[in-house]
Scaffold this motif. Sequence first.
Motif, PDB file in Angstrom:
ATOM      1  N   ALA A 305       0.834  -1.207   0.000  1.00 35.55           N
ATOM      2  CA  ALA A 305       0.000   0.000   0.000  1.00 35.55           C
ATOM      3  C   ALA A 305       0.867   1.254   0.000  1.00 35.55           C
ATOM      4  O   ALA A 305       0.606   2.220  -0.735  1.00 35.55           O
ATOM      5  CB  ALA A 305      -0.924  -0.013   1.212  1.00 35.55           C
ATOM      6  N   HIS A 306       1.918   1.245   0.796  1.00 35.83           N
ATOM      7  CA  HIS A 306       2.840   2.378   0.873  1.00 35.83           C
ATOM      8  C   HIS A 306       3.493   2.622  -0.488  1.00 35.83           C
ATOM      9  O   HIS A 306       3.630   3.771  -0.946  1.00 35.83           O
ATOM     10  CB  HIS A 306       3.899   2.109   1.945  1.00 35.83           C
ATOM     11  N   HIS A 307       3.875   1.526  -1.153  1.00 38.89           N
ATOM     12  CA  HIS A 307       4.493   1.637  -2.476  1.00 38.89           C
ATOM     13  C   HIS A 307       3.512   2.240  -3.480  1.00 38.89           C
ATOM     14  O   HIS A 307       3.890   3.116  -4.288  1.00 38.89           O
ATOM     15  CB  HIS A 307       4.933   0.252  -2.947  1.00 38.89           C
ATOM     16  N   LEU A 308       2.252   1.811  -3.445  1.00 37.03           N
ATOM     17  CA  LEU A 308       1.246   2.320  -4.375  1.00 37.03           C
ATOM     18  C   LEU A 308       0.938   3.787  -4.118  1.00 37.03           C
ATOM     19  O   LEU A 308       0.687   4.552  -5.059  1.00 37.03           O
ATOM     20  CB  LEU A 308      -0.033   1.487  -4.271  1.00 37.03           C
ATOM     21  N   LEU A 309       0.947   4.196  -2.857  1.00 34.86           N
ATOM     22  CA  LEU A 309       0.712   5.607  -2.527  1.00 34.86           C
ATOM     23  C   LEU A 309       1.806   6.502  -3.106  1.00 34.86           C
ATOM     24  O   LEU A 309       1.551   7.633  -3.535  1.00 34.86           O
ATOM     25  CB  LEU A 309       0.640   5.788  -1.009  1.00 34.86           C
ATOM     26  N   LEU A 310       3.026   5.993  -3.134  1.00 36.48           N
ATOM     27  CA  LEU A 310       4.156   6.789  -3.608  1.00 36.48           C
ATOM     28  C   LEU A 310       4.291   6.766  -5.129  1.00 36.48           C
ATOM     29  O   LEU A 310       4.690   7.770  -5.748  1.00 36.48           O
ATOM     30  CB  LEU A 310       5.456   6.287  -2.983  1.00 36.48           C
ATOM     31  N   TYR A 311       3.982   5.622  -5.756  1.00 42.20           N
ATOM     32  CA  TYR A 311       4.350   5.456  -7.162  1.00 42.20           C
ATOM     33  C   TYR A 311       3.173   5.117  -8.088  1.00 42.20           C
ATOM     34  O   TYR A 311       3.391   4.640  -9.207  1.00 42.20           O
ATOM     35  CB  TYR A 311       5.411   4.362  -7.287  1.00 42.20           C
ATOM     36  N   SER A 312       1.950   5.368  -7.651  1.00 43.22           N
ATOM     37  CA  SER A 312       0.810   5.133  -8.533  1.00 43.22           C
ATOM     38  C   SER A 312      -0.223   6.252  -8.366  1.00 43.22           C
ATOM     39  O   SER A 312      -0.146   7.046  -7.423  1.00 43.22           O
ATOM     40  CB  SER A 312       0.157   3.779  -8.222  1.00 43.22           C
ATOM     41  N   ASN A 313      -1.179   6.260  -9.282  1.00 41.58           N
ATOM     42  CA  ASN A 313      -2.278   7.217  -9.197  1.00 41.58           C
ATOM     43  C   ASN A 313      -3.564   6.560  -8.705  1.00 41.58           C
ATOM     44  O   ASN A 313      -4.653   7.116  -8.873  1.00 41.58           O
ATOM     45  CB  ASN A 313      -2.523   7.856 -10.577  1.00 41.58           C
ATOM     46  N   TYR A 314      -3.410   5.370  -8.097  1.00 40.08           N
ATOM     47  CA  TYR A 314      -4.596   4.673  -7.608  1.00 40.08           C
ATOM     48  C   TYR A 314      -5.289   5.518  -6.540  1.00 40.08           C
ATOM     49  O   TYR A 314      -4.638   6.184  -5.729  1.00 40.08           O
ATOM     50  CB  TYR A 314      -4.214   3.332  -6.987  1.00 40.08           C
ATOM     51  N   SER A 315      -6.620   5.423  -6.527  1.00 39.55           N
ATOM     52  CA  SER A 315      -7.382   6.054  -5.442  1.00 39.55           C
ATOM     53  C   SER A 315      -7.241   5.227  -4.175  1.00 39.55           C
ATOM     54  O   SER A 315      -6.755   4.090  -4.210  1.00 39.55           O
ATOM     55  CB  SER A 315      -8.861   6.141  -5.830  1.00 39.55           C
ATOM     56  N   MET A 316      -7.672   5.787  -3.034  1.00 38.77           N
ATOM     57  CA  MET A 316      -7.585   5.066  -1.760  1.00 38.77           C
ATOM     58  C   MET A 316      -8.405   3.777  -1.821  1.00 38.77           C
ATOM     59  O   MET A 316      -7.986   2.734  -1.295  1.00 38.77           O
ATOM     60  CB  MET A 316      -8.075   5.944  -0.608  1.00 38.77           C
ATOM     61  N   GLU A 317      -9.578   3.849  -2.464  1.00 35.95           N
ATOM     62  CA  GLU A 317     -10.434   2.666  -2.576  1.00 35.95           C
ATOM     63  C   GLU A 317      -9.753   1.586  -3.432  1.00 35.95           C
ATOM     64  O   GLU A 317      -9.813   0.394  -3.113  1.00 35.95           O
ATOM     65  CB  GLU A 317     -11.785   3.042  -3.210  1.00 35.95           C
ATOM     66  N   GLU A 318      -9.111   2.027  -4.520  1.00 37.73           N
ATOM     67  CA  GLU A 318      -8.428   1.067  -5.393  1.00 37.73           C
ATOM     68  C   GLU A 318      -7.237   0.420  -4.685  1.00 37.73           C
ATOM     69  O   GLU A 318      -6.978  -0.785  -4.833  1.00 37.73           O
ATOM     70  CB  GLU A 318      -7.964   1.779  -6.671  1.00 37.73           C
ATOM     71  N   THR A 338       0.229   1.026  11.393  1.00 35.48           N
ATOM     72  CA  THR A 338       1.530   0.508  10.947  1.00 35.48           C
ATOM     73  C   THR A 338       2.544   1.625  10.711  1.00 35.48           C
ATOM     74  O   THR A 338       3.692   1.549  11.150  1.00 35.48           O
ATOM     75  CB  THR A 338       1.356  -0.311   9.658  1.00 35.48           C
ATOM     76  N   HIS A 339       2.136   2.681  10.002  1.00 36.16           N
ATOM     77  CA  HIS A 339       3.065   3.728   9.571  1.00 36.16           C
ATOM     78  C   HIS A 339       3.012   5.000  10.410  1.00 36.16           C
ATOM     79  O   HIS A 339       3.848   5.890  10.229  1.00 36.16           O
ATOM     80  CB  HIS A 339       2.805   4.079   8.104  1.00 36.16           C
ATOM     81  N   GLY A 340       2.023   5.096  11.292  1.00 29.53           N
ATOM     82  CA  GLY A 340       1.926   6.285  12.138  1.00 29.53           C
ATOM     83  C   GLY A 340       1.310   7.481  11.440  1.00 29.53           C
ATOM     84  O   GLY A 340       1.171   8.562  12.036  1.00 29.53           O
ATOM     85  N   LYS A 341       0.959   7.321  10.175  1.00 29.04           N
ATOM     86  CA  LYS A 341       0.330   8.395   9.393  1.00 29.04           C
ATOM     87  C   LYS A 341      -0.772   7.793   8.535  1.00 29.04           C
ATOM     88  O   LYS A 341      -0.743   6.601   8.207  1.00 29.04           O
ATOM     89  CB  LYS A 341       1.361   9.091   8.494  1.00 29.04           C
ATOM     90  N   THR A 342      -1.735   8.637   8.126  1.00 29.35           N
ATOM     91  CA  THR A 342      -2.806   8.142   7.260  1.00 29.35           C
ATOM     92  C   THR A 342      -2.285   8.001   5.837  1.00 29.35           C
ATOM     93  O   THR A 342      -1.261   8.616   5.471  1.00 29.35           O
ATOM     94  CB  THR A 342      -3.998   9.113   7.263  1.00 29.35           C
ATOM     95  N   PRO A 343      -2.970   7.217   5.010  1.00 30.08           N
ATOM     96  CA  PRO A 343      -2.568   7.121   3.594  1.00 30.08           C
ATOM     97  C   PRO A 343      -2.540   8.486   2.908  1.00 30.08           C
ATOM     98  O   PRO A 343      -1.645   8.757   2.090  1.00 30.08           O
ATOM     99  CB  PRO A 343      -3.646   6.211   2.996  1.00 30.08           C
ATOM    100  N   GLY A 344      -3.530   9.325   3.248  1.00 26.59           N
ATOM    101  CA  GLY A 344      -3.578  10.662   2.640  1.00 26.59           C
ATOM    102  C   GLY A 344      -2.361  11.486   2.990  1.00 26.59           C
ATOM    103  O   GLY A 344      -1.815  12.211   2.125  1.00 26.59           O
TER     104      GLY A 344
END
Length: 355
Positions: A305-318, A338-344
């Motif tokens: 998930a962390h990788h996709l947040l950094l290197y993709s344009n996927y939405s949070m739902e995707e 896990t990361h101490g921060k939200t995906p956003g």
Amino acid sequence: MSPVGFFCIMVGETMIERSEKMFELDHFLREETKVEKEQRKSGFNVTDPDILDELILSGDKFRLNGDFLLSEEMFFKKGDVHIRKHNRYSDMPLHHHQFLELNYMYSGSCTQEVSGEKIILHEGDIIMLDRGSSHSFQALGEDDILINVLLKVETINTKILQQLVRKRGVLTEFLVLASQRTHEEDQFLVFRTGENKKVQTFMHYILEEYYGETEPNIEVIHLYLPLLFMELARTFEEETKGQQRHHNQVVTEALAIIEKDYRTLSLEMLAQQLGFNKNYLGNLIKKETGDTFKQLLQRQRMLHAHHLLLYSNYSMEEISEEIGYLDTSYFFRSFKKTHGKTPGQIREEALHRDL
């Protein structure tokens, strides 16, 4: 004379002498005792007369939480080593003992429960039980010959440990603890030694010495015991190393599958792929990695998930769906834990860095 020197002399006997002794021993051990005849007829456990006398005289002295407590004074009147054949044809009720005990499966097999765990011994196997252990037996059949070798605490301390003092390992530690008067644990070691010719040879020499004369020479048996224990230690060490290598390989395979199939993987599916019981595999993974299967699975999901947040344009739902979470709010909570921060927040920080 050293144990090794003594053994070298003993193996010099002719094959005919060796065969005759083994035949006589085998015949003696298979012959039914008076107690066995009674047990075969009744199907009920019959206490050996020598033990029964002690129990009658002692009243409740030899009981622990309602179960029989077998004490040193019952068996060691003629020396610090006592060997007896386990009586066949009847279950043996739960009992405890105050000495070190070896059960040697001379012939056939037996099932016993040791400290709540079911143990099956096959021909040639040995189980070593610490002081304070509790065990019970299912009835032995005609071809099931089980030998009990009982050792006083002082024997372990003075006769055996002197020979094993340079040998560091699980068995030596077991014997050291067993030799301490203040120590009583319900631990045991099982040795799968049916194919180990040295162990079988040492056990046969010990039995021949004990049963071959009117009065056994206990000092001769003292010479054999360190040889037996050193071979058991080596066998246990090799088996443990083999198991560890196997465990490492299994866990490595499990981690590779988690990394590849984390979206839909369950512990049941993983156990089925690797051919293991689900609970056993879960415990093995926890023991070897320090994390549960669920923790490893979630960590892998969060990494992706962390990788996709950094290197993709996927939405949070995707992203949530991509890593195997159908509930987006649960994904948000898990990610922050896990990361101490939200995906956003992670994505926003990444965008600012790229500006």
